[in-house]
Design a protein around this motif. Structure first.
Motif, short mmCIF file in Angstrom:
data_model
loop_
_atom_site.label_atom_id
_atom_site.label_comp_id
_atom_site.label_asym_id
_atom_site.label_seq_id
_atom_site.Cartn_x
_atom_site.Cartn_y
_atom_site.Cartn_z
N UNK A 281 0.82 -1.21 0.00
CA UNK A 281 0.00 0.00 0.00
C UNK A 281 0.85 1.26 0.00
N UNK A 282 2.01 1.21 0.65
CA UNK A 282 2.90 2.38 0.68
C UNK A 282 4.35 1.91 0.60
N UNK A 283 4.81 1.59 -0.61
CA UNK A 283 6.14 1.02 -0.78
C UNK A 283 7.29 1.99 -0.49
N UNK A 284 7.00 3.29 -0.40
CA UNK A 284 8.07 4.26 -0.16
C UNK A 284 8.08 4.78 1.27
N UNK A 285 7.16 4.29 2.11
CA UNK A 285 7.09 4.73 3.50
C UNK A 285 7.70 3.67 4.41
N UNK A 286 8.55 4.12 5.30
CA UNK A 286 9.12 3.25 6.32
C UNK A 286 9.27 4.13 7.56
N UNK A 287 8.90 3.61 8.71
CA UNK A 287 8.96 4.46 9.90
C UNK A 287 9.35 3.71 11.15
N UNK A 288 9.95 4.45 12.06
CA UNK A 288 10.27 3.98 13.40
C UNK A 288 9.48 4.84 14.37
N UNK A 289 9.13 4.30 15.52
CA UNK A 289 8.33 5.07 16.45
C UNK A 289 8.87 5.07 17.86
N UNK A 290 8.84 6.25 18.46
CA UNK A 290 9.18 6.40 19.87
C UNK A 290 7.94 6.96 20.55
N UNK A 291 7.25 6.13 21.30
CA UNK A 291 6.00 6.54 21.93
C UNK A 291 6.27 7.48 23.09
N UNK A 292 5.69 8.65 23.05
CA UNK A 292 5.76 9.66 24.12
C UNK A 292 7.20 9.94 24.55
N UNK A 293 7.97 10.49 23.63
CA UNK A 293 9.39 10.71 23.90
C UNK A 293 9.65 11.77 24.96
N UNK A 294 8.62 12.49 25.40
CA UNK A 294 8.79 13.47 26.47
C UNK A 294 8.92 12.81 27.83
N UNK A 295 8.49 11.56 27.94
CA UNK A 295 8.59 10.83 29.20
C UNK A 295 10.05 10.41 29.41
#
Length: 76
Positions: free
Chosen positions: A34-48
Motif C-alpha cells: 500500500x505504501x512502498x516508499x514509506x518506512x517508519x520507526x516510532x518512539x511513543x511519548x518521547x517526552x517521558x
C-alpha cells in the motif's frame, strides 16, 4: 537529525523489528504494497524520561554521535 534518521532506517530489518510498542500501529512500520516508499520507526511519548533511551536501546544505538544527535544533548 536527518543523518541520524537515515542511519537508523539503514539498519538491518532484524534490528528495526525490535522497535515495538504495545500500542497497535506504533513502532517499526516496514514498506508494504500500500505504501512502498514509506518506512517508519516510532518512539511513543518521547517526552517521558527514559522513553527515548529505550527507543535507542531497542535499535542498539551505542554510537555517541547517533545517540546525541537523536536526543539533542551534547553535554553542554
Amino acid at each position: 537529525m536527518k543523518a541520524v534518521s537515515r542511519s537508523l532506517l539503514d539498519l538491518p530489518v532484524e534490528i528495526k523489528m525490535r522497535n515495538s510498542n504495545p500500542v497497535q500501529g506504533k513502532g517499526y512500520t516496514p514498506p508494504n504494497m500500500a505504501s512502498p516508499f514509506f518506512e517508519g520507526l516510532g518512539c511513543y511519548d518521547m517526552a517521558v524520561p527514559g522513553n527515548l533511551d529505550q527507543f535507542l536501546d531497542q535499535l542498539c544505538v551505542s554510537d555517541p554521535h547517533q545517540r546525541y544527535g537523536a536526543t539533542g544533548d551534547y553535554g553542554a
